[in-house]
Design a protein around this motif. Structure first.
Motif, PDB file in Angstrom:
ATOM      1  N   ALA A  28       0.855  -1.189   0.000  1.00 53.77           N
ATOM      2  CA  ALA A  28       0.000   0.000   0.000  1.00 53.77           C
ATOM      3  C   ALA A  28       0.884   1.230   0.000  1.00 53.77           C
ATOM      4  CB  ALA A  28      -0.892  -0.004   1.233  1.00 53.77           C
ATOM      5  N   ALA A  29       0.599   2.147  -0.876  1.00 53.47           N
ATOM      6  CA  ALA A  29       1.333   3.406  -0.884  1.00 53.47           C
ATOM      7  C   ALA A  29       0.871   4.231   0.313  1.00 53.47           C
ATOM      8  CB  ALA A  29       1.045   4.158  -2.182  1.00 53.47           C
ATOM      9  N   GLN A  34      -1.251  13.987   4.408  1.00 50.78           N
ATOM     10  CA  GLN A  34      -2.134  13.439   5.436  1.00 50.78           C
ATOM     11  C   GLN A  34      -3.311  14.358   5.731  1.00 50.78           C
ATOM     12  OE1 GLN A  34       0.695  12.593   8.508  1.00 50.78           O
ATOM     13  NE2 GLN A  34       1.014  10.530   7.751  1.00 50.78           N
ATOM     14  N   THR A  35      -3.169  15.651   5.526  1.00 55.38           N
ATOM     15  CA  THR A  35      -4.283  16.590   5.725  1.00 55.38           C
ATOM     16  C   THR A  35      -4.336  17.591   4.590  1.00 55.38           C
ATOM     17  OG1 THR A  35      -2.972  18.136   7.042  1.00 55.38           O
ATOM     18  CG2 THR A  35      -4.173  16.444   8.256  1.00 55.38           C
ATOM     19  N   GLN A  56      -4.079   5.737   7.309  1.00 53.29           N
ATOM     20  CA  GLN A  56      -3.940   4.447   6.655  1.00 53.29           C
ATOM     21  C   GLN A  56      -3.616   3.374   7.670  1.00 53.29           C
ATOM     22  OE1 GLN A  56      -1.427   4.544   3.248  1.00 53.29           O
ATOM     23  NE2 GLN A  56      -1.373   2.347   3.024  1.00 53.29           N
ATOM     24  N   SER A  57      -4.241   2.219   7.487  1.00 50.56           N
ATOM     25  CA  SER A  57      -3.970   1.046   8.311  1.00 50.56           C
ATOM     26  C   SER A  57      -3.825  -0.130   7.361  1.00 50.56           C
ATOM     27  CB  SER A  57      -5.106   0.818   9.304  1.00 50.56           C
ATOM     28  OG  SER A  57      -4.885  -0.363  10.039  1.00 50.56           O
ATOM     29  N   GLY A  58      -2.614  -0.565   7.110  1.00 46.00           N
ATOM     30  CA  GLY A  58      -2.380  -1.633   6.136  1.00 46.00           C
ATOM     31  C   GLY A  58      -2.733  -1.160   4.743  1.00 46.00           C
ATOM     32  N   THR A  59      -3.620  -1.870   4.077  1.00 45.70           N
ATOM     33  CA  THR A  59      -4.024  -1.489   2.715  1.00 45.70           C
ATOM     34  C   THR A  59      -5.315  -0.688   2.711  1.00 45.70           C
ATOM     35  OG1 THR A  59      -5.186  -3.579   2.438  1.00 45.70           O
ATOM     36  CG2 THR A  59      -2.896  -3.494   1.673  1.00 45.70           C
ATOM     37  N   THR A  62      -8.708   5.704   5.394  1.00 44.27           N
ATOM     38  CA  THR A  62      -9.922   6.366   5.862  1.00 44.27           C
ATOM     39  C   THR A  62      -9.771   7.859   5.640  1.00 44.27           C
ATOM     40  OG1 THR A  62     -10.259   4.698   7.564  1.00 44.27           O
ATOM     41  CG2 THR A  62     -11.395   6.786   7.875  1.00 44.27           C
ATOM     42  N   LEU A  63     -10.799   8.483   5.081  1.00 44.73           N
ATOM     43  CA  LEU A  63     -10.835   9.924   4.900  1.00 44.73           C
ATOM     44  C   LEU A  63     -11.850  10.498   5.882  1.00 44.73           C
ATOM     45  CD1 LEU A  63     -10.968  10.018   1.007  1.00 44.73           C
ATOM     46  CD2 LEU A  63      -8.992  10.463   2.442  1.00 44.73           C
ATOM     47  N   THR A  64     -11.436  11.491   6.674  1.00 48.42           N
ATOM     48  CA  THR A  64     -12.326  12.119   7.643  1.00 48.42           C
ATOM     49  C   THR A  64     -12.411  13.604   7.346  1.00 48.42           C
ATOM     50  OG1 THR A  64     -11.636  10.520   9.307  1.00 48.42           O
ATOM     51  CG2 THR A  64     -12.753  12.484  10.106  1.00 48.42           C
TER      52      THR A  64
END
Length: 113
Positions: A28-29, A34-35, A56-59, A62-64
């Motif tokens: 995973a890239a 990050q923001t 990112q967590s592994g592959t 999440t976008l918040t």
């Protein structure tokens, strides 16, 4: 005895293939940046400056979206806001993300989805 050797050989071959598969599995890239600060539109509920945070967590990524410029007009229960985010691809075109994931929010609180 011969059957046992064949089974052992097959198991070793399968193990070697599994390890080889892991070695060539795509990684995973990292999510960058990050923001980002964006101008969000929430239709009749308003709009304004918002922060888009990627984790990112592994592959999985999440976008918040959080914003103090956009507030909940009424109390909102957890996981009841349907959100759609359209982003431009680097090579052209767009990609659309949608989902229903939010914390419970009281009336007047900053929006987070």
């Amino acid at each position: 005895m011969r059957g046992k050797r064949t089974a052992t050989g097959a198991a070793l071959a399968a193990g070697a293939l599994a390890v080889t598969g892991l070695a060539f599995a795509p990684t995973a890239a990292a999510v960058t940046p990050q923001t980002a600060t964006i101008n969000a539109s929430c239709g009749i509920f308003g709009g304004g400056a918002a922060t888009l945070t990627a984790t990112q967590s592994g592959t999985s990524a999440t976008l918040t979206l959080t914003s103090s410029a956009i507030t909940a007009p009424v109390a909102v229960a957890q996981d009841t806001i349907t959100s759609t985010l359209t982003m431009a691809k680097a090579g052209g075109g767009t990609v659309v993300f949608s989902g229903t994931k939010n914390p419970a929010m009281s009336a007047g609180s900053s929006v987070s989805v």
